[in-house]
Write an enzyme that holds these catalytic residues in place. Structure first.
Site, PDB file in Angstrom:
ATOM      1  CE  LYS A  22     -11.468   2.382  -8.771  1.00 22.81           C
ATOM      2  NZ  LYS A  22     -10.100   1.935  -8.420  1.00 22.81           N
ATOM      3  CG  ASN A  23     -10.952  -1.652  -9.279  1.00 22.37           C
ATOM      4  OD1 ASN A  23     -10.384  -0.570  -9.484  1.00 22.37           O
ATOM      5  ND2 ASN A  23     -11.501  -1.969  -8.134  1.00 22.37           N
ATOM      6  CB  CYS A 117      -7.557   4.293  -1.465  1.00 19.58           C
ATOM      7  SG  CYS A 117      -8.691   4.937  -2.691  1.00 19.58           S
ATOM      8  NE  ARG A 122      -4.185  -0.540  -1.370  1.00 24.07           N
ATOM      9  CZ  ARG A 122      -5.006  -0.012  -2.292  1.00 24.07           C
ATOM     10  NH1 ARG A 122      -5.177   1.295  -2.347  1.00 24.07           N
ATOM     11  NH2 ARG A 122      -5.609  -0.790  -3.170  1.00 24.07           N
ATOM     12  CG  ASP A 304     -13.179  -2.125  -3.406  1.00 29.88           C
ATOM     13  OD1 ASP A 304     -12.774  -2.417  -4.540  1.00 29.88           O
ATOM     14  OD2 ASP A 304     -12.413  -1.994  -2.433  1.00 29.88           O
ATOM     15  NE  ARG A 396      -7.937   7.536  -7.570  1.00 26.52           N
ATOM     16  CZ  ARG A 396      -7.292   6.667  -6.788  1.00 26.52           C
ATOM     17  NH1 ARG A 396      -7.088   6.940  -5.519  1.00 26.52           N
ATOM     18  NH2 ARG A 396      -6.854   5.514  -7.284  1.00 26.52           N
TER      19      ARG A 396
HETATM   20  C1  EPZ Z   1      -7.680  -4.196  -5.794  1.00 24.03           C
HETATM   21  O1  EPZ Z   1      -6.594  -3.665  -5.047  1.00 24.03           O
HETATM   22  C2  EPZ Z   1      -8.623  -3.031  -6.010  1.00 24.03           C
HETATM   23  N1  EPZ Z   1      -7.936  -1.975  -6.765  1.00 24.03           N
HETATM   24  C3  EPZ Z   1      -9.108  -2.486  -4.670  1.00 24.03           C
HETATM   25  O2  EPZ Z   1     -10.143  -1.539  -4.973  1.00 24.03           O
HETATM   26  C4  EPZ Z   1      -9.743  -3.609  -3.836  1.00 24.03           C
HETATM   27  O3  EPZ Z   1     -10.009  -3.126  -2.555  1.00 24.03           O
HETATM   28  C5  EPZ Z   1      -8.803  -4.812  -3.752  1.00 24.03           C
HETATM   29  O4  EPZ Z   1      -8.374  -5.231  -5.067  1.00 24.03           O
HETATM   30  C6  EPZ Z   1      -9.471  -6.010  -3.087  1.00 24.03           C
HETATM   31  O5  EPZ Z   1     -10.593  -6.407  -3.850  1.00 24.03           O
HETATM   32  C7  EPZ Z   1      -7.741  -2.141  -8.084  1.00 24.03           C
HETATM   33  O6  EPZ Z   1      -8.128  -3.154  -8.674  1.00 24.03           O
HETATM   34  C8  EPZ Z   1      -7.031  -1.025  -8.797  1.00 24.03           C
HETATM   35  P1  EPZ Z   1      -5.230  -7.026  -3.439  1.00 24.03           P
HETATM   36  P2  EPZ Z   1      -5.244  -4.553  -4.867  1.00 24.03           P
HETATM   37  O7  EPZ Z   1      -3.887  -7.238  -4.030  1.00 24.03           O
HETATM   38  O8  EPZ Z   1      -4.993  -5.334  -6.109  1.00 24.03           O
HETATM   39  C9  EPZ Z   1      -2.604  -8.169   0.326  1.00 24.03           C
HETATM   40  C10 EPZ Z   1     -11.243   0.521  -5.079  1.00 24.03           C
HETATM   41  O9  EPZ Z   1     -11.874   1.157  -4.219  1.00 24.03           O
HETATM   42  N2  EPZ Z   1      -1.473  -8.174  -0.612  1.00 24.03           N
HETATM   43  O10 EPZ Z   1      -6.350  -7.913  -3.867  1.00 24.03           O
HETATM   44  O11 EPZ Z   1      -4.188  -3.644  -4.374  1.00 24.03           O
HETATM   45  C11 EPZ Z   1      -3.135  -6.764   0.562  1.00 24.03           C
HETATM   46  O12 EPZ Z   1      -2.399  -6.108   1.577  1.00 24.03           O
HETATM   47  C12 EPZ Z   1      -9.933  -0.144  -4.710  1.00 24.03           C
HETATM   48  O13 EPZ Z   1     -11.620   0.364  -6.276  1.00 24.03           O
HETATM   49  C13 EPZ Z   1      -0.237  -8.605  -0.163  1.00 24.03           C
HETATM   50  O14 EPZ Z   1      -0.070  -8.966   1.003  1.00 24.03           O
HETATM   51  O15 EPZ Z   1      -5.697  -5.514  -3.695  1.00 24.03           O
HETATM   52  C14 EPZ Z   1      -4.562  -7.029   0.965  1.00 24.03           C
HETATM   53  O16 EPZ Z   1      -4.605  -7.362   2.332  1.00 24.03           O
HETATM   54  C15 EPZ Z   1      -9.540   0.135  -3.274  1.00 24.03           C
HETATM   55  N3  EPZ Z   1       0.807  -8.615  -1.027  1.00 24.03           N
HETATM   56  C16 EPZ Z   1      -4.941  -8.271   0.152  1.00 24.03           C
HETATM   57  O17 EPZ Z   1      -3.709  -8.860  -0.274  1.00 24.03           O
HETATM   58  C17 EPZ Z   1       0.659  -8.232  -2.349  1.00 24.03           C
HETATM   59  O18 EPZ Z   1       1.651  -8.293  -3.107  1.00 24.03           O
HETATM   60  C18 EPZ Z   1      -5.778  -7.986  -1.083  1.00 24.03           C
HETATM   61  O19 EPZ Z   1      -5.098  -7.034  -1.852  1.00 24.03           O
HETATM   62  C19 EPZ Z   1      -0.601  -7.806  -2.785  1.00 24.03           C
HETATM   63  C20 EPZ Z   1      -1.663  -7.785  -1.901  1.00 24.03           C
END
Ligand code: EPZ
Length: 429
Positions: A22-23, A117, A122, A304, A396
């Protein structure tokens, strides 16, 4: 309303085919728009987020249709760079990839804030900061507007390891003038898959899978045919299904290396693991025992998979501990496990899980995608009947989950589901 009914207690056994990731898919589909050409994507999972992404691209004038149930043909030569503010955009977190793609190809993008989610704040500040480093101006009030007269390479350090920011900056940088270096980059399999996909279109990206990715801008990208990697989290979910039911399941069409942290934890809990080239067999003939998990960016234990392991821990002997280091509020679903009889206490980012002899089926709610998967796992292990509501979350991210579990011997059914058929148009013209 859609509901899943499960009569628990069956030991699951057999083989399950894992679908495309998915991702990765939600990044590769918009990434295809960077080429003013035709792209064919294979192994596309049949899940609701993909249906949403397909409708979003159609709203932008992209010609996109299925050649078969898992192959998408994307022709972005008719793409119109208009504001992306449809319902589909608002539903998905991955809508933010439209920013990187439209900025990269046209020098401007206008996208409403992404959904996804709900487990705490986020932010997307790192995405926007990355775009500014590449020469864009950013306005993010009620929607996100980015614009650049000229995109140029930059050295970008990510304060936090972010999958989305890493991918989005890559998308914006592939056609920029000069070289971009992303330091402290995410190393998830879907980050690597996106870089490999872009390179198959003529991009010049090296270092994906390490914490330093180098993108040398090129003048244009061309079409390609590309197969999406298997889904690490779907595979992990079925591995836990074997463990929690005391069953014996072989997950097939996977990349075992991607599963290392999950396999290691199941081994630590006493499960039996056998690895093959593109499959892993998990069985749990004996009762399992407690373990300790700290979620972390890849190759650490994936956040995840946190809800699925919390559920497993709730029915093994001993006391387990989970620390959620990625999201600030990803334990909301624990209240649903309490209803089933789990003994879990949460303090901030730490959950202490005291194993109980069994869970007792009842009505529970899926509070997000992976929490929904955790409720299914709980129902498979619980005594009696478990009814899961809000199951739209599960569709989803999991292709044909109920059918796959029935084939593994689960007593499970889905009621009230609106069909979401794949319309296969084949090779028209
Ligand atoms: C991706 O989300 C995945 N979603 C999420 O999977 C997954 O939990 C996450 O990566 C971590 O592996 C998709 O790929 C669509 P991040 P993403 O940016 O990209 C902080 C699922 O169940 N952060 O890696 O949104 C954030 O708050 C979903 O498939 C900032 O501070 O996650 C978090 O603490 C749920 N500023 C950390 O980084 C930013 O600009 C990791 O977030 C971006 C992120």
């Amino acid at each position: 309303m859609e509901r899943i009914y499960i009569n628990g207690g069956n030991r699951l056994h057999g083989k399950v085919e894992i679908s495309g990731a998915k991702n990765a898919a939600v990044a590769l589909i918009p990434a295809a728009l960077l080429a003013d050409d035709v792209v064919e994507l294979e192994n596309v999972p049949h899940i609701a987020d993909i249906s949403s992404m397909v409708s979003v691209l159609k709203d932008l004038g992209v010609s996109i249709h299925y050649l078969d149930e898992h192959t998408l043909r994307i022709d972005s030569r008719g793409l119109v760079n208009r504001p992306a503010d449809s319902e589909g955009v608002r539903k998905m977190r991955a809508s933010y990839y439209l920013l990187g793609v439209l900025l990269g190809r046209f020098g401007s993008a206008d996208v409403v804030f992404p959904g996804g989610c709900n487990f705490g704040i986020r932010p997307i500040d790192l995405h926007l900061k990355g775009f500014e480093s590449l020469g864009a101006t950013v306005e993010a009030k009620d929607r996100i507007q980015v614009r650049a007269e000229h995109l140029h390479g930059a050295n970008i350090f990510l304060d936090v390891v972010s999958v989305g920011a890493t991918i989005n900056i890559m998308l914006a940088a592939v056609l920029a003038d000069g070289t971009t270096v992303i330091s402290n980059a995410a190393k998830e399999p879907h980050v690597v898959d996106t870089a490999n996909f872009l390179n198959s279109m003529g991009a010049n990206i090296s270092g994906a899978g390490t914490d330093r990715i180098v993108i040398r801008g090129v003048r244009r990208l061309h079409g390609t045919t590309y197969q999406i990697i298997p889904d690490q989290i779907e595979a992990g979910t079925y591995m836990v299904a074997a463990a929690i039911t005391g069953g014996d399941i072989t997950v097939r069409n996977i990349i075992p290396k991607h599963m290392d942290s999950i396999s290691a934890k199941l081994l630590d809990m006493g499960a039996f693991i056998e690895e093959f080239d593109d499959a892993i067999r998990v069985c749990a003939p004996e009762p399992l025992k407690d373990t300790v998990i700290k979620t972390a960016p890849y190759p650490g234990f994936p956040t995840d998979m946190q809800p699925q392991f919390m559920t497993l821990m709730s029915v093994v002997r001993g006391t387990s501990i989970i620390t959620e280091n990625v999201w600030d509020n990803r334990f909301q679903y624990v209240t649903q496990l309490h209803k089933l009889g789990a003994d879990i206490s949460v303090d901030g980012r730490v959950a202490v899980v005291k194993g109980v002899d069994h869970l007792d089926g009842c009505e529970v709610e899926a509070t997000d995608l992976r929490a929904g998967a955790a409720m299914v796992l709980a129902g498979l292990a619980a005594r009696g009947t478990t009814v899961i509501t809000n199951v739209k979350y599960i569709s989803r991210g999991y292709e044909a989950m109920v059918q796959k579990l029935v084939q593994l011997g689960a007593d499970i059914r889905l009621e009230g589901a609106a069909a979401d058929p794949i319309i296969v148009e084949g090779r028209v013209g």
